[in-house]
Every structure is written in structure tokens, then in C-alpha cells.
Design an enzyme around this catalytic site. Structure first.
Site, PDB file in Angstrom:
ATOM      1  N   GLU A  86       1.770  39.380  56.377  1.00  0.00           N
ATOM      2  CA  GLU A  86       2.556  39.846  57.504  1.00  0.00           C
ATOM      3  C   GLU A  86       3.308  41.118  57.152  1.00  0.00           C
ATOM      4  O   GLU A  86       3.726  41.333  56.018  1.00  0.00           O
ATOM      5  CB  GLU A  86       3.541  38.767  57.957  1.00  0.00           C
ATOM      6  CG  GLU A  86       2.847  37.587  58.606  1.00  0.00           C
ATOM      7  CD  GLU A  86       3.800  36.704  59.382  1.00  0.00           C
ATOM      8  OE1 GLU A  86       4.950  37.127  59.615  1.00  0.00           O
ATOM      9  OE2 GLU A  86       3.389  35.598  59.765  1.00  0.00           O
ATOM     10  N   CYS A 113      13.899  37.584  57.408  1.00  0.00           N
ATOM     11  CA  CYS A 113      13.686  37.494  55.973  1.00  0.00           C
ATOM     12  C   CYS A 113      13.620  36.031  55.540  1.00  0.00           C
ATOM     13  O   CYS A 113      14.492  35.243  55.878  1.00  0.00           O
ATOM     14  CB  CYS A 113      14.825  38.205  55.247  1.00  0.00           C
ATOM     15  SG  CYS A 113      14.604  38.302  53.478  1.00  0.00           S
TER      16      CYS A 113
END
EC number: 2.1.1.192
Length: 370
Positions: free
Chosen positions: A93, A343
Site C-alpha cells: 500500500e 499509520c
């Protein structure tokens, strides 16, 4: 037996010049093609109109420009974009985060990760392999092409790169450095060393190599000032402890582009977010005389983790103490959580070492069905 064609996408300027010389062509032709690929986004040799017919024919015979397939892309309500990219049957990703005056692209370097930090979702999914230089730079190529076509209220220009996606970039040094060379080349994306940041968990020998061979901005995933705790949550600390890490950081700060090191510190409730931890962190950085900025990252929970995100009060208290002691301190905002782009969530829904292929194929099938 026909020789495999060379993928020009991952060659930095010197490497592509060497390739052109090897096929009997000139360096300036290499620079033309390099610019077509990265500056203009053109990957069809026939569309490179300033190349002669014979050269185009030669390139089609000896080379290729292969871009990985985008399985899907998503846009968050806050402007964050996420791409799931097919890299030979596995997936990585890439995330773009727009902010006022800047746009940051978070780039992956490995499929999975070898380091197995206890709080990181990517590390729990196992390790497959390193990405090639072409697969690393393809993430920027795809983002630049996609975002240039996107209209809306946000500025979708990539101004900064952070090597903070899946994987430990210094464990893939041989491919990450050439990819960063391309990012910083004026014939390609033209980013400065100050705008390209590599984040490491502390592969100390490679920090010295990075300073010598690249010199991009450095961020270090510290997460605790205590060797005993760091051995537990960042296992590479058992090989390269905090003293060794900070010695390398001190030299990098002296010679690097920013004259300071950014230390990333993931805050986990009752693990490393106590005031005593902040006091120990201040004492450590001051005693080692490492010029530092501190980026606090509130933990993002994922299924199965024992860790928790601290309360806003605990986060604020930790930040205030660091600032009061003279350290520039920021708290990373959670972005793109509605598309699992924050994150700690990178590829958590598609990377699993026991059934990575099955989950990936299901995701691919679901995408094709839409």
C-alpha cells in the site's frame, strides 16, 4: 534463449545511461527516455516523439517500462488517498496525505517486514520479499499520474516523500537508494534531500551507508528511551542498542540536510507514555547531544493487539513536557482512518502470512466485480 528485457522504470540516471551505452546508444538518449518516463509519465516508446525510429525499435527489443497494476485506490473524506498495488501476486500500500502547503506520499519498501516490532500491524503479517527499485519508484509514478487527474478542494501535489510504509527501508538498501535517487533527480521528480525522508527502526551500519551514499533526511523510530523496553518492542535493539543508534544519529545530524534527527515515538497507554518516560527521553537526548525533533504518534489499535491508544490528556502531558524542555514536538494527526490508511494500518486487511494469497485474490475479485 532470448534475454529478459530490462525494466527501465527502476534505473536511476547513471544506470539508465550505462544501459544505453551497453546497447550502443548515447547517454543523452538515456536522459531523454528517463525524462519521458518520470517527468512526463510516458511508458510507450512509440509515444516518445523525439526519439528516432531505429532507437525506438531497439528499445522495444531490449527494454520495457513495466508499471505494477493498481488493484484499487480509495480517497478519504479528509483528502487522503490510498492505493493497493499488485507486486507479483502480493500487495503493498501507498498513502498520500494532503496538508496545507504540502502533500506527503508514504512509500513502502518491502512486502511485509522482518523486524516484528511488537506494536506494528505490518510486522505481524510476516515477511515475503524486498521490493525492487522499480516497484518502489512505481508508487510515486502511480501517485503522480493519479493525483494530477484529481480535482477537488485539496491540493494533490506530491511535495514530500516519506519511506515509512510497509517494511524497513534500510533492510532493502540496494533498491531503496536508487529509487530515492530518481525521486531527487531534476529530470524526474526533482525533490530535494530535505523533502525525502527515510524512516528506520535502527539498522545502524546502514545509517552510515545512507549518509555516505544518499544523505536524505533521516527519521528514527525510537519509541522508548529505555534499552530494556526497546528490546521488547523493537527487537532490532538487541543487535544495535540505543547508544549505538544515537551515535550514528549524532553524526547524521552533523552532516545531513536538516542538522537534526526526527525521532518517532509511538505512544502506547501505560507502556511508554508516562511522565517518567518523557523525563528519561529528555535526559537521554540531552546527554547524547543529538539535535532532535520529536514526532509523537498515538497508537492506532488493530485486531489482536494488546496495546491501547493513550487519552488525549496523557498525550498532551507528554508533549508539553518535551516542549518545556526545549524539544520541538509534534503529534501526528490520524489521517485516512475511514479507508484504513492511518499509520499502523497499512495493508493490515490484505497481508497475512498464512493466507496472504487467498486474501489478495479475494480483494482482487471484489474489485473486479465492482
Amino acid at each position: 534463449m532470448q534475454q529478459d528485457k530490462v525494466n527501465l522504470l527502476g534505473l536511476n540516471q547513471k544506470a539508465i545511461e550505462d544501459f544505453f551505452i551497453s546497447i550502443g546508444k548515447k547517454k543523452f538518449h538515456a536522459r531523454q527516455v528517463f525524462k519521458w518516463i518520470h517527468k512526463k509519465g510516458v511508458i510507450d516508446f512509440d509515444a516518445m516523439t523525439d526519439l528516432g525510429k531505429n532507437l525506438r525499435h531497439k528499445l522495444k527489443d531490449k527494454a520495457q517500462i513495466t508499471i505494477p497494476k493498481v488493484v484499487f485506490s480509495k480517497a478519504s473524506k479528509d483528502g487522503t488517498h490510498k492505493w493497493l498495488i499488485d507486486v507479483g501476486g502480493s500487495a503493498v500500500e501507498t498513502v498520500f496525505i494532503p496538508e496545507e502547503g504540502r502533500g506527503t506520499l508514504c512509500v513502502s519498501s518491502q512486502i511485509g517486514c522482518t523486524l516484528n516490532c511488537s506494536f506494528c500491524s505490518t510486522g505481524k503479517q510476516g515477511f515475503n520479499r524486498n521490493l525492487s527499485a522499480a516497484e518502489v519508484i512505481a508508487q510515486l509514478w502511480i501517485a503522480a499520474r493519479t493525483l494530477s487527474k484529481t480535482d477537488g478542494e485539496h491540493d494533490f501535489t506530491v511535495t514530500n516523500i516519506v519511506m515509512m510504509g510497509m517494511g524497513e527501508p534500510l533492510m532493502n538498501f540496494e533498491n531503496v537508494v536508487p529509487a530515492m535517487d530518481i525521486m531527487m533527480d531534476d529530470l524526474a521528480y526533482g525533490l530535494s534531500r530535505r523533502k525525502v525522508t527515510l524512516s528506520t527502526s535502527g539498522v545502524v551500519p546502514r545509517i552510515y551507508d545512507l549518509l555516505e551514499q544518499s544523505g536524505v533526511s533521516l527519521a528514527v523510530s525510537l519509541h522508548t528511551p529505555n534499552d530494556m523496553l526497546r528490546n521488547e518492542i523493537v527487537p532490532i535493539n538487541k543487535k544495535y542498542n540505543i547508544d549505538e543508534l544515537l551515535e550514528a544519529c549524532k553524526l547524521y545530524a552533523q552532516k545531513g540536510p536538516h542538522k537534526h534527527i526526527t525521532f518517532e515515538y509511538t505512544l502506547m497507554e501505560e507502556v511508554n507514555d508516562n511522565l517518567s518516560d518523557a523525563e528519561e527521553l529528555v535526559a537521554l537526548l540531552k546527554s547524547r547531544e543529538v539535535p532532535a525533533k520529536i514526532n509523537l504518534i498515538p497508537f492506532n489499535p488493530y485486531p489482536g493487539t494488546p496495546y491501547k491508544k493513550p487519552s488525549n490528556n496523557r498525550i498532551h502531558r507528554f508533549k508539553e513536557f518535551l516542549q518545556h524542555n526545549g524539544f520541538v514536538t509534534t503529534v501526528r494527526k490520524t489521517r485516512g482512518d475511514d479507508i484504513d490508511a492511518a499509520c499502523g494500518q497499512l495493508a493490515g486487511d490484505v497481508m497475512d502470512k498464512t493466507n496472504r494469497k487467498q486474501i489478495y485474490l479475494k480483494k482482487l475479485g471484489d474489485t473486479n466485480a465492482n
